[in-house]
Design a protein around this motif. Sequence first.
Motif, PDB file in Angstrom:
ATOM      1  N   ASP A  18      19.888  -0.769   3.475  1.00 29.16           N
ATOM      2  CA  ASP A  18      19.511  -0.572   4.863  1.00 29.16           C
ATOM      3  C   ASP A  18      18.456  -1.548   5.370  1.00 29.16           C
ATOM      4  N   ILE A  19      18.155  -2.607   4.619  1.00 30.54           N
ATOM      5  CA  ILE A  19      17.110  -3.532   5.046  1.00 30.54           C
ATOM      6  C   ILE A  19      17.498  -4.264   6.320  1.00 30.54           C
ATOM      7  N   ILE A  79      12.499  -6.512   9.520  1.00 33.19           N
ATOM      8  CA  ILE A  79      11.763  -7.030   8.370  1.00 33.19           C
ATOM      9  C   ILE A  79      11.912  -8.546   8.329  1.00 33.19           C
ATOM     10  N   LEU A  80      10.793  -9.249   8.162  1.00 28.63           N
ATOM     11  CA  LEU A  80      10.858 -10.693   8.003  1.00 28.63           C
ATOM     12  C   LEU A  80      11.660 -11.043   6.756  1.00 28.63           C
ATOM     13  N   ASP A  81      12.443 -12.115   6.826  1.00 21.69           N
ATOM     14  CA  ASP A  81      13.276 -12.515   5.687  1.00 21.69           C
ATOM     15  C   ASP A  81      12.436 -12.691   4.419  1.00 21.69           C
ATOM     16  N   GLU A  82      11.242 -13.302   4.575  1.00 21.74           N
ATOM     17  CA  GLU A  82      10.386 -13.572   3.409  1.00 21.74           C
ATOM     18  C   GLU A  82       9.829 -12.299   2.779  1.00 21.74           C
ATOM     19  N   THR A 107       1.398 -11.754  -5.000  1.00 16.85           N
ATOM     20  CA  THR A 107       1.473 -13.092  -4.423  1.00 16.85           C
ATOM     21  C   THR A 107       0.695 -13.098  -3.104  1.00 16.85           C
ATOM     22  N   ASP A 108       0.515 -14.283  -2.533  1.00 17.00           N
ATOM     23  CA  ASP A 108      -0.140 -14.373  -1.233  1.00 17.00           C
ATOM     24  C   ASP A 108       0.708 -13.692  -0.159  1.00 17.00           C
ATOM     25  N   SER A 109       0.040 -13.191   0.856  1.00 18.50           N
ATOM     26  CA  SER A 109       0.737 -12.539   1.959  1.00 18.50           C
ATOM     27  C   SER A 109       1.587 -13.545   2.729  1.00 18.50           C
ATOM     28  N   VAL A 110       2.677 -13.068   3.307  1.00 15.71           N
ATOM     29  CA  VAL A 110       3.551 -13.906   4.116  1.00 15.71           C
ATOM     30  C   VAL A 110       2.886 -14.174   5.463  1.00 15.71           C
ATOM     31  N   ASP A 163       2.289  -4.924  -0.332  1.00 17.43           N
ATOM     32  CA  ASP A 163       1.620  -5.652   0.752  1.00 17.43           C
ATOM     33  C   ASP A 163       2.307  -5.397   2.097  1.00 17.43           C
ATOM     34  N   ALA A 164       2.515  -4.124   2.422  1.00 12.85           N
ATOM     35  CA  ALA A 164       3.243  -3.767   3.643  1.00 12.85           C
ATOM     36  C   ALA A 164       2.424  -4.041   4.895  1.00 12.85           C
ATOM     37  N   ASN A 165       3.113  -4.123   6.022  1.00  9.90           N
ATOM     38  CA  ASN A 165       2.425  -4.228   7.303  1.00  9.90           C
ATOM     39  C   ASN A 165       2.705  -2.960   8.117  1.00  9.90           C
ATOM     40  N   PRO A 166       1.984  -2.751   9.230  1.00 12.51           N
ATOM     41  CA  PRO A 166       2.146  -1.503   9.987  1.00 12.51           C
ATOM     42  C   PRO A 166       3.577  -1.261  10.479  1.00 12.51           C
ATOM     43  N   ALA A 167       4.277  -2.325  10.891  1.00 11.96           N
ATOM     44  CA  ALA A 167       5.642  -2.147  11.391  1.00 11.96           C
ATOM     45  C   ALA A 167       6.562  -1.602  10.304  1.00 11.96           C
TER      46      ALA A 167
END
Length: 453
Positions: free
Chosen positions: A3-4, A9-12, A34-37, A377-381
């Motif tokens: 379901d992605i 969701i950003l591809d990266e 890893t570093d954040s996208v 490393d999730a974001n609010p969205a």
Amino acid sequence: MADIEQVNILDEREKSIVTKHGERCSGDGMRCNTDSVSGAVSQRACVYCGARVVLNPITDAYHIIHGPIGCSSYTWDIRGSLTSGEDIYRNSFCTDLRERDIIFGGAEKLTKAIEELAEAQKPKLIFVYSTCIVGVIGDDVDSVCRHMSEKYKIPVIPVKSPGFSGNKSTGYRMACDAIMQLLLPHKSGKKIQGINILGDYNLAGEMWIIKNYLKKIGVPVIASFTGDANYDEMARSTSAALNVVQCAGSSTYLADRMEEEFGIPYIKVSFFGVEDTTNSLLRIAEALGNEEAREKALKFCGSETKKLEGFLAKYRKNLEGKKAAIYVGGGFKAISLIRQFDLMGIKTVLVGTQTGKKEDYELIENLVDEDTVILDDANPAELETFMKEKGADILTGGVKERPLAYKLGIAFCDHNHERKHALAGFEGVYNFTKEINESINNPVWEYVKGACV
């Protein structure tokens, strides 16, 4: 990833999110550590923030922020770390760099700041933090600190923490390097049958709870890093027989360094929840080879667990069948929370961390049910999307996630550093269970859910 494609969701970011459908968080299955996208609006903080989180609770340390005044606003009570001694650590001092300093350099201003502080306050220990602008203009902070340390015969330790030089985890490592600079001159060949506690910051007095448990089973605590710590205590830490790491994300690197330099082995523990508190006390006694302490731990934990049985059974009736989302800093805390929710009859439907490692996510995957969403490393969205999709009734996280939960009409539990009541140990089980019940079953949600986005 199921379901992605249906969510924004950003591809990266796709490889940092998995749904448990037999997928694995090892190998190529889960991108983490890893570093954040760029552009993802990560919930992670900067390098300077990570360094302050680790070093700030040292009760008799003075902190000088070499940078603009704005950075020093991250100071008073940034954690609910309590002290049994001095409280100067709650304050910060700043060089307040301005445009002229940016052009001509701020090293002279830093020198004067350290001199003023050393002569007026007579500190035992000073940490000097390099901020973003100092990383750009290239002030030789190391040289200034070395000169001031020689002049005043006290440790003046540079902390390399320009915010843009990495993420919060980088800041943890920079803080640990600073602590090692403090410890190396005190290297001891003599070992004491006691332990150091790493990665507990005495939030709401939790370090005192843990120390009390260890005292009951006969295990001495030599030093804590860094909740309610002080310079003299930390200097003695090199003689410990064992390090126990409570917050793996912030302190495993320090444990590795101390094992390398001082020959102190370490184990990772967690004092959140009945199961993990019990296992941690037993493992500490076993690691020390102390059979008497192990027997005392078994007796003590058995007694405390029995006291909790009726309490947990009463609250389980109110909580069974509810759904929880977890988003916290480290993997070990997330793992403990999954177990605690399971004990309450609450199903974890979403779990994520800011600094989890592959081995953490492998264990998380084994603990959760099918269809659980696991994020790094999730974001609010992303959190909003999956909490709505999974029908979460409560979010357990930090202060940055609170507004998101309330916006969605979802209950919230603060399990981060701003909280004022203990959640560790057996006492913490009482507090956590009550808070979850009061939050999740509050009648306000019947009125606001329809009005929420």
